[in-house]
Structures are given as C-alpha cells and as structure tokens.
Design a protein around this motif. Structure first.
Motif, short mmCIF file in Angstrom:
data_model
loop_
_atom_site.label_atom_id
_atom_site.label_comp_id
_atom_site.label_asym_id
_atom_site.label_seq_id
_atom_site.Cartn_x
_atom_site.Cartn_y
_atom_site.Cartn_z
N TYR B 133 0.85 -1.20 0.00
CA TYR B 133 0.00 0.00 0.00
C TYR B 133 0.88 1.24 0.00
N HIS B 135 0.58 5.20 0.65
CA HIS B 135 -0.30 6.25 1.18
C HIS B 135 0.24 7.62 0.81
N ASP B 140 -3.04 14.30 5.71
CA ASP B 140 -2.21 13.75 6.79
C ASP B 140 -0.81 13.40 6.26
N LYS B 143 1.72 10.72 7.47
CA LYS B 143 1.48 9.28 7.33
C LYS B 143 1.89 8.76 5.95
N LEU B 167 -7.11 -0.58 5.57
CA LEU B 167 -5.68 -0.78 5.85
C LEU B 167 -5.28 -0.01 7.09
N TRP B 170 0.29 1.63 9.71
CA TRP B 170 1.20 2.45 10.52
C TRP B 170 1.58 1.81 11.84
#
Lengths: 284, 364
Positions: B133, B135, B140, B143, B167, B170
């Motif tokens: 993944y 991001h 944000d 992240k 998901l 983190w």
C-alpha cells in the motif's frame, strides 16, 4: 425520589442515511449522501428505549449525544419526543473521516465534559458503519466495565443486573455502576413510544432560549479534545480501495409452466437430475 | 519463547468446546502467514482447556499460548482483556496481525484490545489478504509512505453496496474480526506438531467489577444455521407469524435443515432473532437455500449469496432475489410449498423403489 440522586444516563446515537428510501440511492445501491434521506440509526432506538425505561422505573436524567454535521440535531429532537431530557451535538470539521478509534476518542471526551455518568448506552451497531466497535472503545478509554449485546436489565440501588446474548445461549451478569451497555436488537420487542408531548417539543424548539436549555452544540475545543487524535489524521485505519458490489448472477432459471404444479415438478426434476441430486438431502 | 512475528488468532471456546470460528480463523491465518513467511499462533484462554491446545495444532496452528486459570472459566470482558493484553505485552514486540471472530465474544473483546493498544481494527471482514500500500496523504502528510506486506482487511459496506479494503499499515498489530462461516478451515491433521507455551496472568481487582452469575447454553434456542445443509427461510412475504409454520413444514422434509428468516420478518416479531440471516444476522452457505417471500435486499443477500443452490419463491416477479437465485418460481408461496413438499416425498419413494430394484430385492 427525594434525597436520592438521579441516575445520569448518556445515550450515544447517530444519524445515518436511510437506505430503504429511494432518494439518494443510486441504481447500483451506492449512496449519494447529500441527497439521501436521513434517519436515526435503527439500532439506537433500542438504546433510547432502555434509557427511557430506566428513567420511568427508577428515575434518571437522560442526555443523548450525537456526533455529525449540523443536520444531525434532528435525531436529538426525535429523542425529546421519546422522553430524553438533554441533547449534545458534537460537530466539528476536524472530525471528518474519523474511524472507530478516533470517534471513540472524541466521544469519551464528551463524557468527561458532561461530568460523571452512571450508565452509558449505545445501540449494538450502526447501519452505515456496521462495526459495533465504538461502544467498547469508549468503555476502554473511560476504564469502564461493559455489557455488550444486552437484552434485559434491572437496577437495584447501584447494582445493575443484565442478560446478554452469547452464541448458543446467554449470560446473566451483575455489575456496580458505572457501566457502558450496548443494547442488542434481540432485546424486548421494540416499544418505541413517544412519551413526551410532541407538540410541546415542537413548541420549545421554536424558542431559541428554551431550545438552548435542552440542546448544546459543542466542538473539539469545547470538550478539550486533541484534534490530532481525530479525523483522518487521528485514525489508525484508512479505506484503501472500494468496489461496487453491484448486481450478481442474472442467470436465474424461472420456471414458467401452465400451472404452479407443473412449475414445481420442473424445479424438482432440475434439482433431481443436476449435480448431487436433491434426494440426498431429503428425509427418507 | 513464543514467536513475535506470527499471525495471531484469539481462540474461542465455550465451556471447553472449540468454536467453529476459531478453526476458520486458523485457516485464514495460515493463508496470511504463508504469504508473510511466518507461522500461526493461537491464544487459548480458559480453565482446564489445555487439551484443546493440541487440537488447535491439528487444525493448523504452529504454536499455542495457553493461559489456564479458574478466573477464565467463563468469558468476561475484563478478565479476558487482561489475559490477552498480558500475552501481547509478554511478547515484547507486537505481532503483525491479530484476528478474532465476529462473535459476541470477539466483538466484545477486540475493540477493547485495539483501543488499549491504540491500533486499527476492522470489523466483520469477509476476506483477508496481504499486499502493499502506498499512502499519499494530503490531509495527513506525516502518514505518507509505501508499506509492504500489510493486512488487507476486506469487508462489505452493506448499506452502500460497496466492498472496501481497510488498511492500517502504521502500527502493529493490525487487527480484524472475521464473520462466522466465511473463512475456510483446513482439514484436521492429527499428526501435525507444534509448540505449546503456558503463561499466567496477573489480574487486578478492577478486572472483577463485572460478575458472571451464570452462562446458560440454551440448546432449544440454538438454531444451527451455520451447520445446516439445507436452509428454508421466510420473509415479509409470509404475511404473518403463522407463515413460519409452512417454512418449518418444508424444512422438516430435509435432513440437517434449519429455518432462516429475513430481518423484516424478525423485526416484525414473527420469529426469533436467532433465525436471522444477513447483515445483522448470520452468514450461511448451505448446499440448498430456499427463500420464501424474501425480496432479496442487499442486507439479506450478503448473508446467503454463497449458498450452492438458491431457490426463490416470490409473488413479485421483479423482486431482486430473482437476480441472484439459481431457480425461481413466481407465485404464491402458500400454493407452492405444499406442492414442493409433496414432490419431495415422491422422490424419496421413487428412490426407495429404484434402490430395491438395483439391490434385486423386491418386496411385494
């Protein structure tokens, strides 16, 4: 009731899109939230009902709390018609896209803001999020015991007894207040009466000073919540991808005979000769 | 020492019986752990349940961490919470994934653990997988990042006819609950070997604030929807509670059958909640599912669409159920059901005759 402190009850409720109405529901089943009709989460009616039952049996002050955009005030007004006393609307743009952990963080701050409470009630789950997680996550933040899937309860002094559903049976539990309870939809058949005078509710809602005595709008700042722990920023999960469920199949064989008898016979013939054969499933 | 990089499942036992969901979760955890190149650990909590550890291994666990304590005899939120947190803290490093069932226990316990750990939890998953993944966070930015081999927790959003991949890359553990009857258990292998670690738990006084007075297993109230081979379900089209007599009557013609219901029939008080199939009821996948007077709204469909053969009887030719049923009869169910039952009985009679002929034993 003189000399006895009234129990303080908080009920967490939510406004959700009404998916049974055609408005705002696209042909593929997806929701246009801006156009969809809004309603009180159906599961919350059980929690409101329980709160009002307690109020009528042992006396209580019932405050309903909801988090959402300004129109969510509608569900608070609805609870007044059922006998709730106060309503809190937590509305703040920084709450947008909160997942369950971030939502529970914000809501537990509302409990602190309201001071001590004896019983916190929530519905089992919502029809839009469908997680059943926020209630227990609030309980964890507050360090409270919890009774999820609660079907029945009774209160004697500071002791609460309840029956909760478990797989293949039930549990009888006992706890000293305070406690958080999520109410099962298998609870006593819903008797969601409007105990209050609906006309009187409409009347006081017309007078801002009366209305403000019953409903309060709060923001993250009012309740002392840390904005970095709410919304997208404060959520440990994210929706990575979505797919439409859409329509499936489309290959249904509909039997069209000259009579129902013939249609049933055709169905049975099909099941009898196809694959495993229906005869293996029938009681001899 | 227990492994810290295994996929963890919290096993469920009720009065010493391992629950089906646990076997299903082990199946799912094996699939995930093979993709991660690790193993499967089960947390087993209860009292006098140590023999179950071996069974968990036979069903695919690599190691079992057992806490056997009289205070854990009955499930209670706070004592089980303390035990699970105790094991996780004992591991030192959080495991990558922790799974529980979407049962009255899993849905009670998992959010407490996730909230305590301040980690993500996805409810009621219908698929689990491992993948990457990326991001890109405008709102944000802190992240932002690319994450390898994370948990894909996939669940339907019933109200919106969507399936979503959730998901939480983190922080470990990434947590999820899975619906009953969706994940596949793997066949038992009694020669499988694994490790069993015993731990103890230190309770605090506050863990006993809620007292379980008794747990009642109500066999008469139990509806074996998830184990039945044939389910006959009734909906709002039955017209009233007496309609379930016809449903039960048809179900009685089948071996290992159960009576199901749509949410509207249950909400109308026609039959108990234990019979409810769908979004807020059970997920089922019998060999034969017969829907009587059920329109087939998405809420119902998600609970039964994986049935092998779906037969629908409904007056309304436009009912959505005819879009995904395999066989349909448009008509009055009260006319169809007695005919159907009669036809089924006729088959068994015919079969008995043919068996006798094949067996060359003819009774006259």
């Amino acid at each position: 009731m003189e000399g006895v402190a009234l129990l303080k009850i908080i009920v967490f409720i939510k406004q959700v899109p009404d998916t049974s109405s055609k408005a705002g529901v696209n042909p593929d089943g997806t929701i246009n939230r801006a156009q969809a009709r809004r309603m009180l989460n159906p599961f919350d009616r059980y929690a409101i009902q329980k709160a009002i039952e307690i109020k009528r049996s042992v006396g209580a002050e019932v405050t309903c709390v909801t988090m959402g955009p300004p129109p969510a005030v509608e569900v608070l007004i609805e609870t007044f018609e059922h006998g709730a006393d106060y309503g809190i609307l937590l509305t703040d743009k920084r709450l947008a896209a909160s997942d369950t952990l971030a939502t529970a963080y914000a809501l537990h701050k509302v409990v602190h803001y309201l001071g001590d409470s004896d019983i916190i009630l929530t519905g089992l789950q919502t029809t839009d999020g469908d997680t059943a997680q926020v209630g227990p996550q609030i309980a964890e933040r507050l360090g409270l015991p919890q009774i999820t899937y609660c079907e029945q309860l009774s209160i004697t002094g500071r002791t609460l007894r309840a029956r909760r559903v478990v797989e293949g049976g039930h549990q009888e539990v006992e706890v000293n207040l305070p406690v958080l309870i999520t109410v099962a939809n298998s609870a006593t058949p819903l008797d969601y009466k409007r105990f209050a005078d609906v006309a009187a509710v409409k009347e006081f809602m017309r007078h801002p000073e009366e209305r403000d005595k019953r409903i309060k709008n709060v923001s993250l700042d009012t309740i002392g919540a840390d904005p970095s722990r709410t919304g997208l920023v404060g959520s440990p999960t994210v929706v990575g991808k979505t797919w439409k469920l859409g329509e499936i199949g489309g290959s249904c064989v509909i039997f069209k005979g000259e009579s129902i008898e013939r249609e049933v016979e055709e169905l049975i013939e099909r099941l009898h000769t196809n694959g495993k054969g229906i005869e293996e499933f029938i009681n001899a | 020492m227990p492994k810290t990089n295994n996929v963890v499942i919290v096993a469920e036992q009720l009065q010493g019986d391992l629950q089906q969901i646990t076997l299903e979760l082990i199946g799912a955890a094996r699939f995930l752990s093979e993709k991660l190149g690790t193993g499967v650990s089960c947390f087993l909590l209860g009292h006098e349940i140590t023999p179950l550890a071996e069974r968990l291994i036979h069903y695919g666990a690599d190691e079992v961490i057992v806490i056997d304590d009289p205070q854990l005899r009955e499930y209670a939120t706070l004592t089980y919470r303390r035990a699970v947190i105790g094991i996780l803290e004992n591991l030192g490093t959080p495991p990558p994934i922790v799974l529980m069932g979407s049962t009255t226990i899993g849905r009670d316990l998992a959010p407490r653990i996730a909230s305590y750990l301040e980690t993500g939890l996805t409810a009621d998953c219908t698929e689990l997988d491992i993948g990457d993944y990326e991001h890109i966070g405008k709102a944000d930015p802190a992240k932002t990042g690319t994450f390898k081999n994370i948990l894909y927790a996939i669940r339907p959003s019933f109200g919106e006819s969507l399936k979503a991949r959730i998901l939480g890359p983190w922080k470990n553990p990434q947590m999820a609950t899975a619906r009953i009857g969706v994940m596949q258990a793997i066949p038992i292998n009694t020669s499988r070997k694994g490790a069993v670690h015993k731990l103890s738990v230190h309770f605090k006084q506050e863990d006993f604030r809620l007292r379980v007075l008794k747990t009642v297993r109500d066999v008469s109230a139990t509806v074996n929807l998830t184990g039945a081979k044939v389910i006959v379900s009734g909906g709002f089209g039955l017209g009233g509670p007496e309609g379930f007599e016809a449903v039960k009557d048809l179900a009685s013609a089948f071996k290992n059958s159960a009576v199901g219901a749509s949410r509207r029939a249950v909400d109308s008080g026609w039959i108990g909640y234990a019979h409810q199939v769908g979004q807020t009821g059970k997920t089922v996948r019998p060999d034969i599912y017969i829907a009587l007077g059920i329109s087939g709204a998405i809420q119902h469909r998600v609970g039964m669409a994986n049935s092998k053969v779906i037969i629908a009887v409904n007056k309304d030719a436009d009912a959505p159920i005819f879009k995904f049923a395999h066989y349909g009869i448009v008509g009055d169910l009260y006319q169809v059901v007695p005919l159907l039952k009669k036809a089924l009985i006729k088959i068994t009679n015919k079969d008995m005759i043919s068996h006798r002929i094949k067996g060359t034993v003819l009774f006259k």
